[in-house]
Motif scaffolding. Sequence first.
Motif, PDB file in Angstrom:
ATOM      1  N   ALA A 140      19.993 -26.125 -40.757  1.00 17.54           N
ATOM      2  CA  ALA A 140      20.787 -26.791 -41.475  1.00 17.54           C
ATOM      3  C   ALA A 140      21.622 -25.865 -42.040  1.00 17.54           C
ATOM      4  CB  ALA A 140      19.866 -27.434 -43.211  1.00 17.54           C
ATOM      5  N   LEU A 141      21.902 -24.230 -42.228  1.00 13.40           N
ATOM      6  CA  LEU A 141      22.589 -24.046 -42.661  1.00 13.40           C
ATOM      7  C   LEU A 141      23.542 -24.084 -41.513  1.00 13.40           C
ATOM      8  CD1 LEU A 141      24.011 -21.613 -44.487  1.00 13.40           C
ATOM      9  CD2 LEU A 141      22.451 -19.684 -43.048  1.00 13.40           C
ATOM     10  N   LYS A 142      23.598 -23.784 -40.166  1.00 14.98           N
ATOM     11  CA  LYS A 142      24.571 -23.285 -39.026  1.00 14.98           C
ATOM     12  C   LYS A 142      25.203 -24.515 -38.814  1.00 14.98           C
ATOM     13  CE  LYS A 142      22.491 -19.052 -36.836  1.00 14.98           C
ATOM     14  NZ  LYS A 142      22.386 -19.140 -35.594  1.00 14.98           N
ATOM     15  N   ALA A 143      24.812 -26.424 -39.070  1.00 13.63           N
ATOM     16  CA  ALA A 143      25.195 -27.223 -38.601  1.00 13.63           C
ATOM     17  C   ALA A 143      26.202 -27.398 -39.864  1.00 13.63           C
ATOM     18  CB  ALA A 143      24.096 -28.480 -38.600  1.00 13.63           C
ATOM     19  N   GLU A 144      25.909 -27.037 -40.977  1.00 13.04           N
ATOM     20  CA  GLU A 144      26.622 -27.461 -42.412  1.00 13.04           C
ATOM     21  C   GLU A 144      27.979 -26.962 -42.282  1.00 13.04           C
ATOM     22  OE1 GLU A 144      27.700 -29.205 -45.654  1.00 13.04           O
ATOM     23  OE2 GLU A 144      26.609 -29.617 -44.335  1.00 13.04           O
ATOM     24  N   MET A 145      28.260 -25.502 -41.969  1.00  7.28           N
ATOM     25  CA  MET A 145      28.910 -24.283 -41.963  1.00  7.28           C
ATOM     26  C   MET A 145      29.683 -25.106 -40.473  1.00  7.28           C
ATOM     27  SD  MET A 145      27.042 -20.479 -42.223  1.00  7.28           S
ATOM     28  CE  MET A 145      26.741 -19.649 -43.388  1.00  7.28           C
ATOM     29  N   SER A 146      29.285 -25.797 -39.080  1.00  7.39           N
ATOM     30  CA  SER A 146      29.835 -26.026 -38.541  1.00  7.39           C
ATOM     31  C   SER A 146      31.169 -27.046 -39.348  1.00  7.39           C
ATOM     32  CB  SER A 146      29.122 -26.183 -37.275  1.00  7.39           C
ATOM     33  OG  SER A 146      28.337 -25.223 -36.354  1.00  7.39           O
ATOM     34  N   THR A 147      30.579 -28.134 -39.789  1.00 13.13           N
ATOM     35  CA  THR A 147      30.808 -29.238 -40.667  1.00 13.13           C
ATOM     36  C   THR A 147      31.881 -28.766 -41.476  1.00 13.13           C
ATOM     37  OG1 THR A 147      28.653 -30.423 -40.243  1.00 13.13           O
ATOM     38  CG2 THR A 147      29.717 -31.557 -41.540  1.00 13.13           C
ATOM     39  N   ILE A 148      31.895 -27.852 -42.440  1.00 16.26           N
ATOM     40  CA  ILE A 148      32.367 -28.012 -43.375  1.00 16.26           C
ATOM     41  C   ILE A 148      34.137 -27.169 -42.508  1.00 16.26           C
ATOM     42  CG2 ILE A 148      33.313 -25.789 -44.961  1.00 16.26           C
ATOM     43  CD1 ILE A 148      30.277 -26.325 -45.806  1.00 16.26           C
ATOM     44  N   GLU A 149      33.705 -26.499 -41.172  1.00 19.05           N
ATOM     45  CA  GLU A 149      34.806 -25.902 -40.651  1.00 19.05           C
ATOM     46  C   GLU A 149      35.672 -26.838 -39.592  1.00 19.05           C
ATOM     47  OE1 GLU A 149      32.092 -22.188 -40.181  1.00 19.05           O
ATOM     48  OE2 GLU A 149      33.036 -22.798 -37.985  1.00 19.05           O
ATOM     49  N   SER A 150      35.005 -27.653 -39.537  1.00 22.72           N
ATOM     50  CA  SER A 150      35.641 -28.724 -38.705  1.00 22.72           C
ATOM     51  C   SER A 150      36.125 -29.773 -39.299  1.00 22.72           C
ATOM     52  CB  SER A 150      34.467 -29.844 -37.461  1.00 22.72           C
ATOM     53  OG  SER A 150      33.830 -30.333 -38.469  1.00 22.72           O
ATOM     54  N   GLU A 151      36.187 -30.136 -40.670  1.00 17.90           N
ATOM     55  CA  GLU A 151      36.758 -30.720 -41.705  1.00 17.90           C
ATOM     56  C   GLU A 151      37.758 -29.862 -41.564  1.00 17.90           C
ATOM     57  OE1 GLU A 151      32.535 -32.899 -44.152  1.00 17.90           O
ATOM     58  OE2 GLU A 151      34.000 -31.921 -44.722  1.00 17.90           O
TER      59      GLU A 151
END
Length: 685
Positions: A140-151
């Motif tokens: 969950a941590l890595k997925a949310e990090m990736s989402t924030i970065e892609s946004e």
Amino acid sequence: MQRLLALGLLFALPAAAEEGMWTYDAFPRAAVKAAHGFEPSQQWLDSLRLSSVRLAGGCSASFVSPDGLVMTNHHCIRSCVQDLSSPQRDYLATGFFAKELKDELRCPKVEANQLQAMTDVTARLQAATKGLSGAAFNTALKAEMSTIESECATGPEVRCDVVTLFHGGKYQLYRYRRFQDVRLAFAPEFSMAAFGGDADNFNFPRYGFDAAFLRVWDAHGQPLKTEHYLPWAKEGAKEGDLVFVSGHPGATQRQLTVAELEFQRDVAMPFALLYLAERRGMMREYASTSPERFRTTRAKLRSVENGLKALRGRHQALAEPSLLADKRKAEADLRAKVEADPKLKATTAGAWEAIARALDTYRPLLVEYRLKEDGYGFSSELFELAQRLVRAADELPKPNPERLREYTEGQVPALRMGLLREAPIPAELEVLSLTFGFNKLRETLGADDPFVKTVLGREAPEELARALVKGTKLFDVKVRKQLLEGGKAAVEASKDPMILLARRVDAQAREVRKRYEDTVEPVLKKNGELLAQARLAAYGTTGYPDATFTLRLNYGTVKGWEEGGRQVPPLTTFAGAYERHTGKEPFRLPDSWMKARGQVPGETPFNVATTNDIIGGNSGSPMVDREGRVVGLIFDGNLHSLGGEYAYVPETNRAVAVHGEGLLRALEHIYGAGRLVKELRANQR
């Protein structure tokens, strides 16, 4: 060794004296004013931040003219100089200077980043992982990090990284402007940049001209016009002067638990030290057999020697009994505060014990992880390219949050740059490196190990390495581009032996990575985050986070220290460099310096020692005065600074820089780099 200061009290009080690798949004301006009578304004801080540059390969730099000129260390762009060289033009031996703008040469692997914004995303990350633990927490941590970065990443010219601070106590989104057209303008001879060789490395007095200049070019093929850059000081730094260093310290471990430090000392470091020592010996022997082998190996050998000496210094610091004694006391103090606060006690229950258990799990896994997944068993540029292509084919079609972190949308520009770089790969050195890696696999895991059998089959390590290097087409950028753009179909259809090897071992390499990421990493992260939050609650936020290769600012003074009953002065001179010259490596001044002897006054400052708190990654950082003017260029620390991984000792910890005055005079009078000198003096004040 002097008794090291306590490590764990970073949050108890504001850092003493010059200690601290401060984030720009929390720089202790009042403390600087109280100690030195100068308080940096917000405009001063913003200008210095925007003038600072991160080189994505692991170094720091800075803009020093409005036309995109960038100052850094020679050792930070040594691979670029190597890539641009050939048997006919060995720029590592002769140095390089572009007499005209059009002569500047593009560095195939260099990416520059400029930090433009920092945004707190702690609440968002904590919400995404609330109530989770183990593999679920990590996913969950890595997925949310990736989402924030892609946004955040709105195009290839933007790089966005979610940065973990205070070991998970805080998270910030760092937004960078990305530059991938970076060209070499000047580099001295390798022998002058590394004058004194391994003998002088991490020592002082020093006489190294470890400086280089790059230039960032814009999308239209013109030198970048930049509003923010550092002017050059007309007068150099003197003993006692206040100086600031803005750069990207790579990693410190001042807030780790005692169990984590003991694991580093007893398990991780010994394995790495032995590996590097053996690799150094292998490369030294190879380099001694011919001039061409020496040319193609010199830069990498220096990096291995530097890494080995640095790691040995850190290991010696951890072996110092007083260091862990102080750390145990600091940990006990924090535990006492936690026990006295029912809320903290509840939230951190079992955190120290969980970390210790995770390290027990990691102990038998570390060697396997390093060899299979972390590159120790496949120390080869060609294999690294093959692995990236194989994994890109698998990862890029996935939804962004589900990818391995190095293949997320925010990392794709750097991935493409690394795969499609136009840089020579020495075939003989590749055979040597692969042979070394294969031998390490077999001797460490055993000849009967299933993974070793998967790699070697019935082949001998050297025979397999030669066959792979001879048969692969990955030397050709066009082939790599076809495989990258062809995706999974192209990779699966490929008969290239290096691609076939990468495919053959990928499942087992991923498996050991998954075990680590499911059973070790999340426990360390989750419980490290709990302890970080406890520190913040107990001591407040008056301290600074451990280094994370993100932009930091620190302050110090030009100052020597006492060593063995003698006083070490903080400045060396050009006269001292000529006195140190023996005519034999590594104390041989190059011909350019011998021919120009007397052109620079002997009393001109050359290298300078300061109390600035730095670590690896700060290489290439600008040193500026209270007016924000360049007075030096960080390139090293002394031996005592190696213990700075775990503690800052103001009595002996010193940063080492090329003095700004000496740097400019050498450019003008020894190298005849009049074009650059004119550009720098145009903004001198």
